[in-house]
Design a protein around this motif. Structure first.
Motif, PDB file in Angstrom:
ATOM      1  N   TYR A  68       0.846  -1.201   0.000  1.00 20.72           N
ATOM      2  CA  TYR A  68       0.000   0.000   0.000  1.00 20.72           C
ATOM      3  C   TYR A  68       0.880   1.249   0.000  1.00 20.72           C
ATOM      4  CZ  TYR A  68      -4.403  -2.425   1.217  1.00 20.72           C
ATOM      5  OH  TYR A  68      -5.531  -3.204   1.226  1.00 20.72           O
ATOM      6  N   SER A  69       1.953   1.208   0.764  1.00 16.17           N
ATOM      7  CA  SER A  69       2.791   2.401   0.906  1.00 16.17           C
ATOM      8  C   SER A  69       3.445   2.830  -0.403  1.00 16.17           C
ATOM      9  CB  SER A  69       3.845   2.199   1.999  1.00 16.17           C
ATOM     10  OG  SER A  69       4.819   1.285   1.576  1.00 16.17           O
ATOM     11  N   VAL A  70       3.603   1.919  -1.363  1.00 13.51           N
ATOM     12  CA  VAL A  70       4.212   2.291  -2.642  1.00 13.51           C
ATOM     13  C   VAL A  70       3.184   2.445  -3.759  1.00 13.51           C
ATOM     14  CG1 VAL A  70       6.451   1.294  -2.073  1.00 13.51           C
ATOM     15  CG2 VAL A  70       4.751  -0.094  -3.301  1.00 13.51           C
ATOM     16  N   ALA A  71       1.928   2.210  -3.456  1.00 11.22           N
ATOM     17  CA  ALA A  71       0.873   2.332  -4.457  1.00 11.22           C
ATOM     18  C   ALA A  71       0.554   3.808  -4.728  1.00 11.22           C
ATOM     19  CB  ALA A  71      -0.388   1.626  -3.970  1.00 11.22           C
ATOM     20  N   SER A  72       0.052   4.068  -5.913  1.00 11.03           N
ATOM     21  CA  SER A  72      -0.436   5.410  -6.239  1.00 11.03           C
ATOM     22  C   SER A  72      -1.893   5.553  -5.829  1.00 11.03           C
ATOM     23  CB  SER A  72      -0.325   5.672  -7.742  1.00 11.03           C
ATOM     24  OG  SER A  72       1.006   5.595  -8.158  1.00 11.03           O
ATOM     25  N   LEU A  73      -2.660   4.501  -6.053  1.00 14.20           N
ATOM     26  CA  LEU A  73      -4.083   4.452  -5.725  1.00 14.20           C
ATOM     27  C   LEU A  73      -4.386   3.066  -5.182  1.00 14.20           C
ATOM     28  CD1 LEU A  73      -5.494   5.650  -9.168  1.00 14.20           C
ATOM     29  CD2 LEU A  73      -5.139   7.088  -7.170  1.00 14.20           C
ATOM     30  N   VAL A  74      -5.415   2.987  -4.349  1.00 11.65           N
ATOM     31  CA  VAL A  74      -5.815   1.675  -3.837  1.00 11.65           C
ATOM     32  C   VAL A  74      -7.318   1.513  -4.022  1.00 11.65           C
ATOM     33  CG1 VAL A  74      -5.983   0.195  -1.802  1.00 11.65           C
ATOM     34  CG2 VAL A  74      -3.954   1.622  -2.126  1.00 11.65           C
ATOM     35  N   PHE A  75      -7.685   0.478  -4.749  1.00 10.71           N
ATOM     36  CA  PHE A  75      -9.088   0.091  -4.846  1.00 10.71           C
ATOM     37  C   PHE A  75      -9.303  -1.059  -3.882  1.00 10.71           C
ATOM     38  CE2 PHE A  75     -12.301  -2.812  -6.582  1.00 10.71           C
ATOM     39  CZ  PHE A  75     -13.401  -1.993  -6.410  1.00 10.71           C
ATOM     40  N   VAL A  76     -10.233  -0.891  -2.968  1.00 11.62           N
ATOM     41  CA  VAL A  76     -10.520  -1.925  -1.972  1.00 11.62           C
ATOM     42  C   VAL A  76     -11.556  -2.871  -2.558  1.00 11.62           C
ATOM     43  CG1 VAL A  76     -11.420  -2.370   0.334  1.00 11.62           C
ATOM     44  CG2 VAL A  76      -9.930  -0.401  -0.063  1.00 11.62           C
ATOM     45  N   GLY A  77     -11.135  -4.101  -2.744  1.00  6.34           N
ATOM     46  CA  GLY A  77     -11.977  -5.098  -3.382  1.00  6.34           C
ATOM     47  C   GLY A  77     -13.117  -5.577  -2.510  1.00  6.34           C
ATOM     48  N   GLY A  78     -13.855  -6.513  -3.071  1.00 10.90           N
ATOM     49  CA  GLY A  78     -15.016  -7.053  -2.368  1.00 10.90           C
ATOM     50  C   GLY A  78     -16.094  -6.014  -2.200  1.00 10.90           C
ATOM     51  N   SER A  79     -16.051  -4.968  -3.023  1.00  5.29           N
ATOM     52  CA  SER A  79     -16.996  -3.867  -2.843  1.00  5.29           C
ATOM     53  C   SER A  79     -17.809  -3.555  -4.095  1.00  5.29           C
ATOM     54  CB  SER A  79     -16.248  -2.612  -2.378  1.00  5.29           C
ATOM     55  OG  SER A  79     -15.309  -2.185  -3.346  1.00  5.29           O
ATOM     56  N   LEU A  80     -17.481  -4.154  -5.224  1.00  3.99           N
ATOM     57  CA  LEU A  80     -18.303  -3.982  -6.429  1.00  3.99           C
ATOM     58  C   LEU A  80     -19.390  -5.057  -6.491  1.00  3.99           C
ATOM     59  CD1 LEU A  80     -15.694  -3.032  -9.198  1.00  3.99           C
ATOM     60  CD2 LEU A  80     -17.449  -1.561  -8.187  1.00  3.99           C
ATOM     61  N   VAL A  81     -19.227  -6.085  -5.687  1.00  4.18           N
ATOM     62  CA  VAL A  81     -20.207  -7.162  -5.600  1.00  4.18           C
ATOM     63  C   VAL A  81     -20.665  -7.261  -4.141  1.00  4.18           C
ATOM     64  CG1 VAL A  81     -19.289  -8.469  -7.561  1.00  4.18           C
ATOM     65  CG2 VAL A  81     -18.346  -8.844  -5.287  1.00  4.18           C
ATOM     66  N   PRO A  82     -21.855  -7.781  -3.903  1.00  2.00           N
ATOM     67  CA  PRO A  82     -22.407  -7.775  -2.534  1.00  2.00           C
ATOM     68  C   PRO A  82     -21.803  -8.821  -1.595  1.00  2.00           C
ATOM     69  CG  PRO A  82     -23.988  -8.749  -4.040  1.00  2.00           C
ATOM     70  CD  PRO A  82     -22.832  -8.269  -4.880  1.00  2.00           C
ATOM     71  N   ILE A  83     -20.515  -8.597  -1.233  1.00  5.07           N
ATOM     72  CA  ILE A  83     -19.905  -9.484  -0.234  1.00  5.07           C
ATOM     73  C   ILE A  83     -19.422  -8.698   0.983  1.00  5.07           C
ATOM     74  CG2 ILE A  83     -19.302 -11.296  -1.881  1.00  5.07           C
ATOM     75  CD1 ILE A  83     -16.405 -10.316  -1.732  1.00  5.07           C
ATOM     76  N   GLY A  84     -19.738  -7.418   1.060  1.00  2.00           N
ATOM     77  CA  GLY A  84     -19.477  -6.653   2.269  1.00  2.00           C
ATOM     78  C   GLY A  84     -18.278  -5.739   2.262  1.00  2.00           C
ATOM     79  N   GLY A  85     -17.406  -5.839   1.260  1.00  2.00           N
ATOM     80  CA  GLY A  85     -16.239  -4.960   1.203  1.00  2.00           C
ATOM     81  C   GLY A  85     -15.115  -5.440   2.091  1.00  2.00           C
ATOM     82  N   HIS A  86     -14.031  -4.674   2.088  1.00  4.61           N
ATOM     83  CA  HIS A  86     -12.867  -4.993   2.906  1.00  4.61           C
ATOM     84  C   HIS A  86     -12.395  -3.729   3.618  1.00  4.61           C
ATOM     85  CE1 HIS A  86     -12.669  -9.068   1.499  1.00  4.61           C
ATOM     86  NE2 HIS A  86     -12.603  -8.675   0.242  1.00  4.61           N
ATOM     87  N   ASN A  87     -11.368  -3.869   4.406  1.00  4.59           N
ATOM     88  CA  ASN A  87     -10.877  -2.805   5.271  1.00  4.59           C
ATOM     89  C   ASN A  87     -10.305  -1.618   4.484  1.00  4.59           C
ATOM     90  OD1 ASN A  87      -9.635  -1.223   7.227  1.00  4.59           O
ATOM     91  ND2 ASN A  87      -8.792  -2.965   8.326  1.00  4.59           N
ATOM     92  N   VAL A  88     -10.883  -0.443   4.685  1.00 11.43           N
ATOM     93  CA  VAL A  88     -10.413   0.776   4.018  1.00 11.43           C
ATOM     94  C   VAL A  88      -9.381   1.521   4.854  1.00 11.43           C
ATOM     95  CG1 VAL A  88     -12.462   1.136   2.597  1.00 11.43           C
ATOM     96  CG2 VAL A  88     -12.396   2.049   4.930  1.00 11.43           C
ATOM     97  N   LEU A  89      -9.264   1.170   6.117  1.00 11.12           N
ATOM     98  CA  LEU A  89      -8.347   1.902   6.993  1.00 11.12           C
ATOM     99  C   LEU A  89      -6.883   1.586   6.717  1.00 11.12           C
ATOM    100  CD1 LEU A  89     -10.272   1.823  10.379  1.00 11.12           C
ATOM    101  CD2 LEU A  89     -10.009   3.733   8.776  1.00 11.12           C
ATOM    102  N   GLU A  90      -6.589   0.383   6.261  1.00 13.15           N
ATOM    103  CA  GLU A  90      -5.190   0.022   5.999  1.00 13.15           C
ATOM    104  C   GLU A  90      -4.566   0.901   4.916  1.00 13.15           C
ATOM    105  OE1 GLU A  90      -5.631  -4.146   5.268  1.00 13.15           O
ATOM    106  OE2 GLU A  90      -5.433  -4.654   7.389  1.00 13.15           O
ATOM    107  N   PRO A  91      -5.184   1.031   3.742  1.00 12.20           N
ATOM    108  CA  PRO A  91      -4.583   1.950   2.756  1.00 12.20           C
ATOM    109  C   PRO A  91      -4.694   3.410   3.183  1.00 12.20           C
ATOM    110  CG  PRO A  91      -6.624   1.022   1.901  1.00 12.20           C
ATOM    111  CD  PRO A  91      -6.318   0.305   3.175  1.00 12.20           C
TER     112      PRO A  91
END
Length: 176
Positions: A68-91
């Motif tokens: 994450y620290s070297v990424a330009s952008l972070v898309f948090v998966g599990g969020s375009l489909v109804p499975i509840g998403g993932h942790n946004v706080l880490e990025p």
């Protein structure tokens, strides 16, 4: 694919939540005509010579925060489909612009809190995801501002557990 056509130096890295799914993901990508390479199979110089449409699969544990620290952008998966998403706080803690889809049921409060503070971007679908990623890549100052705000949100939440425990103790009549 659309993003790498416009930004040839962009690279997509997928970090599956469960590593036992890697073979299935590789098979799916191959059936779609996409190239993938596992991170552990790459040499440090390989990244520069990978075809722009090659997808890097993170096949190790414990590295996501560093990546994450070297990424330009972070898309948090599990969020375009109804499975509840993932942790946004880490990025967000890495001061990265965070994007996610409409299905953040497991992280609803914090994801909305980030959006309200212009510290993250929620998209409705893949087309909006492309548009927002392109916008942020074309406007690095805006991306940096979003990332800074995301980190500020995380820092502002530090100590929340202790505050809540104090409130619970107070309600229960316990003193510290």
């Amino acid at each position: 694919q659309k993003l790498t056509q416009r930004y040839p130096s962009a690279r997509l890295m997928l970090a599956p939540r469960h590593l036992d799914r890697l073979e299935g993901i590789e098979s799916f990508l191959h059936r779609q005509g996409l190239m993938s390479v596992r991170k552990t199979k790459m040499e440090s110089a390989t990244f520069e010579v990978l075809p722009s449409d090659a997808i890097i699969l993170l096949d190790t544990l414990g590295e996501l925060q560093r990546l994450y620290s070297v990424a330009s952008l972070v898309f948090v998966g599990g969020s375009l489909v109804p499975i509840g998403g993932h942790n946004v706080l880490e990025p967000a803690a890495c001061a990265k612009p965070v994007l996610f889809g409409p299905h953040m049921e497991n992280f609803e409060e914090i994801s909305q809190y980030l959006v309200e503070r212009e510290a993250a971007c929620q998209v409705a679908d893949v087309d909006q995801l492309f548009e927002q990623m392109a916008r942020l890549l074309e406007n690095p100052d805006q991306a940096a501002t979003m990332g800074r705000k995301a980190r500020e949100v995380v820092l502002g939440q530090q100590g929340v557990v202790e505050k809540n425990l104090s409130l619970i103790r107070e309600v229960l009549g316990h003193k510290r």
